[in-house]
Enzyme design. Structure first.
Site, PDB file in Angstrom:
ATOM      1  N   GLU A 189      -0.722   1.986  -4.926  1.00 46.45           N
ATOM      2  CA  GLU A 189      -0.618   3.474  -4.938  1.00 46.45           C
ATOM      3  C   GLU A 189      -1.648   4.019  -5.498  1.00 46.45           C
ATOM      4  O   GLU A 189      -1.602   5.280  -5.723  1.00 46.45           O
ATOM      5  CB  GLU A 189       0.839   4.022  -5.094  1.00 46.45           C
ATOM      6  CG  GLU A 189       1.497   3.485  -6.616  1.00 46.45           C
ATOM      7  CD  GLU A 189       0.591   4.667  -7.461  1.00 46.45           C
ATOM      8  OE1 GLU A 189       1.001   5.704  -7.651  1.00 46.45           O
ATOM      9  OE2 GLU A 189      -0.156   4.176  -8.389  1.00 46.45           O
ATOM     10  N   TRP A 190      -2.842   3.311  -6.075  1.00 40.67           N
ATOM     11  CA  TRP A 190      -4.105   4.144  -6.358  1.00 40.67           C
ATOM     12  C   TRP A 190      -3.856   4.811  -7.710  1.00 40.67           C
ATOM     13  O   TRP A 190      -4.676   5.792  -7.958  1.00 40.67           O
ATOM     14  CB  TRP A 190      -4.476   5.063  -5.011  1.00 40.67           C
ATOM     15  CG  TRP A 190      -4.432   4.373  -3.743  1.00 40.67           C
ATOM     16  CD1 TRP A 190      -4.842   3.219  -3.402  1.00 40.67           C
ATOM     17  CD2 TRP A 190      -4.025   5.185  -2.707  1.00 40.67           C
ATOM     18  NE1 TRP A 190      -4.572   3.050  -2.043  1.00 40.67           N
ATOM     19  CE2 TRP A 190      -3.926   4.155  -1.745  1.00 40.67           C
ATOM     20  CE3 TRP A 190      -3.013   6.276  -2.647  1.00 40.67           C
ATOM     21  CZ2 TRP A 190      -3.334   4.490  -0.328  1.00 40.67           C
ATOM     22  CZ3 TRP A 190      -2.602   6.616  -1.307  1.00 40.67           C
ATOM     23  CH2 TRP A 190      -2.650   5.739  -0.068  1.00 40.67           C
ATOM     24  N   GLY A 191      -2.812   4.583  -8.466  1.00 38.89           N
ATOM     25  CA  GLY A 191      -2.637   5.206  -9.586  1.00 38.89           C
ATOM     26  C   GLY A 191      -2.276   6.636  -9.747  1.00 38.89           C
ATOM     27  O   GLY A 191      -2.174   7.369 -10.836  1.00 38.89           O
ATOM     28  N   ASP A 235      -9.948   3.523  -3.880  1.00 38.67           N
ATOM     29  CA  ASP A 235     -10.638   2.370  -3.378  1.00 38.67           C
ATOM     30  C   ASP A 235     -11.925   2.198  -4.035  1.00 38.67           C
ATOM     31  O   ASP A 235     -12.626   3.008  -4.267  1.00 38.67           O
ATOM     32  CB  ASP A 235     -10.738   2.254  -1.920  1.00 38.67           C
ATOM     33  CG  ASP A 235      -9.331   2.211  -1.121  1.00 38.67           C
ATOM     34  OD1 ASP A 235      -8.137   1.704  -1.757  1.00 38.67           O
ATOM     35  OD2 ASP A 235      -9.403   2.194   0.039  1.00 38.67           O
ATOM     36  N   ASP A 246       0.865  -1.016  -0.021  1.00 41.35           N
ATOM     37  CA  ASP A 246      -0.113   0.041  -0.088  1.00 41.35           C
ATOM     38  C   ASP A 246       0.830   1.046   0.012  1.00 41.35           C
ATOM     39  O   ASP A 246       2.033   0.988  -0.259  1.00 41.35           O
ATOM     40  CB  ASP A 246      -0.923  -0.016   1.245  1.00 41.35           C
ATOM     41  CG  ASP A 246      -2.419   0.686   0.835  1.00 41.35           C
ATOM     42  OD1 ASP A 246      -2.648   1.300  -0.081  1.00 41.35           O
ATOM     43  OD2 ASP A 246      -3.276   0.009   1.333  1.00 41.35           O
TER      44      ASP A 246
END
Length: 419
Positions: free
Chosen positions: A213-215, A235, A180
């Site tokens: 890392e959520w893009g 998310d 994460d």
């Protein structure tokens, strides 16, 4: 003769001027300067290192289960054991779901030597014993950490302990790491993930690497030889559409992930986050659309529901072998939208057998007739294709030129075309 010599001198002067001008322009160009700097290994971006190669894992999108969407921080050893029991016996293992992944909140403290330990109250038998239990079921064991000083749940992160943590995971028999991006400060994402990738490789164990890392730093541009999958969005949440805090609904995530289709392929997948199928926030029609969209996008299929107590409609969605086969197709091509008119869409995914998987997608609030023309799919209009409806699980005949069907609101008709 003098005229000839003067002419030759003029040509030489002109040529010399052109060469000098080209050298000056090149010296002033930032990209050329960067190319010179990149010869120095101290400034070489990890993704540009010619010595870096992919780890050879995940030739098809990973399949499994993760604890977060259902249990969040309320996770413990007993939950993981009964989940592994269920996956091994309820048809999920046979369908391809192989990874059992513990998300955040398993961590205890670091020991005197800096090695991470498990939360003894939640995991009294220890991670090695739990990993052995999962492996004994014919499944693989996954775990979670973070590239920062703390995980998103406030547990110890891996920053500064990457090689220690990778070694500990290998000792425990870990097969999958979700990594994460909380509490990372000003860290460079590419550097941080490459460091952990190298640590995993040095551990001596094959560990699939899931970048989360959520893009934010566009990992699809640099991560194909660093990780096996990378999150492309914030998310997911158990809603059909929209932005909800830091989370997004299913249809919204599909829209963000879809344009990235050129970057996916065997060993490196766009990850639109874990599945919400069966968690109760959407209808079964919407869950079928959710699962179908993920399969069309060659996304990792990581279930996020309570698989011990799931109902029959949820089971039918997660265990649909024909839809799973689209996701797991050996060609590894991510499908994408090829036609849109208002709320009506057609998506196409080329398949290894030369056929196509097709999605007729109705985003609207009323039923709609949607047609896929063969020319949208890169097929000659005259070719005759066998069409199978994957949710009805039946052949619907041979067709030329096009196929049309009525599609429910927020629903899909998913088809497989074969020659």
């Amino acid at each position: 003769m003098q005229s000839h010599e003067n002419g030759r001198s003029a040509v030489l002067r002109k040529t010399l001027f052109q060469v000098m001008a080209a050298v000056l322009v090149q010296a002033a160009t930032p990209s050329s300067a960067q190319e010179v700097l990149d010869l120095d290994p101290n400034t070489l971006a990890p993704s540009k290192d010619p010595k870096r190669v992919a780890n050879g894992l995940a030739p098809t999108p990973p399949m499994g289960w993760n604890s977060w969407n259902k249990f969040a921080c309320k996770v413990d050893e007993a939950t993981i054991r009964v989940t592994a029991d269920a996956i091994a016996s309820n048809g999920m293992k046979a369908a391809g779901y192989s990874y059992v992944v513990i998300d955040d909140c398993w961590h205890g403290t670091r020991d005197a030597n800096g090695f991470i330990t498990e939360d003894k109250a939640r995991f009294p038998s220890g991670m090695k014993a739990l990993s052995d239990y999962v492996h004994a079921k014919g499944l693989k064991f996954g775990i979670y950490s973070d590239a920062g000083t703390k995980t998103c749940g406030g547990r110890p992160g891996s920053q500064g302990h990457e090689y220690q943590d990778a070694l500990q995971y290998a000792r425990w028999g870990v097969d999958y790491l979700k990594y994460d991006w909380c509490s990372t400060g000003v860290r460079n994402a590419e550097e941080a993930y490459a460091l952990m990738a190298d640590a995993l490789r040095a551990s001596g164990r094959d560990i699939l690497f899931s970048i989360c890392e959520w893009g934010n730093s566009r990992p699809w541009l640099w991560a194909s030889k660093i990780g096996n999958m990378w999150r492309t969005t914030g998310d997911i949440t158990d809603k059909w559409t929209g932005h909800h805090g830091y989370s997004w609904g299913v249809a919204s995530i599909a829209d963000m992930n879809e344009p990235l289709w050129p970057y996916a392929g065997p060993g490196h997948w766009n990850d639109p986050d874990m599945l919400e199928v069966g968690n109760g926030g959407m209808t079964d029609i919407e869950y079928r659309a959710h699962f179908a969209l993920w399969a069309m996008m060659a996304a990792p299929l990581i279930a996020g529901n309570d698989v011990v107590h799931m109902d029959q409609p949820t089971r039918a969605i997660l265990l649909n072998a024909d839809v799973i086969a689209v996701d797991q197709d050996a060609a590894g091509v991510q499908g994408h939208r090829v036609w849109k008119d208002g709320d009506r869409e057609v998506w196409s995914k080329p398949m290894a057998d030369g056929g196509r998987a097709i999605l007729l997608f109705n985003r609207g609030e009323t039923p709609a007739t949607i047609a896929a023309d063969w020319t949208m799919l890169g097929l000659p209009a005259s070719v005759r294709m066998q069409v199978c409806d994957l949710w009805m699980q039946k052949d619907v005949g041979r067709h030329t030129n096009r196929y049309a069907a009525q599609v429910a609101p927020h629903g899909v008709v998913m088809l497989r075309l074969k020659h």
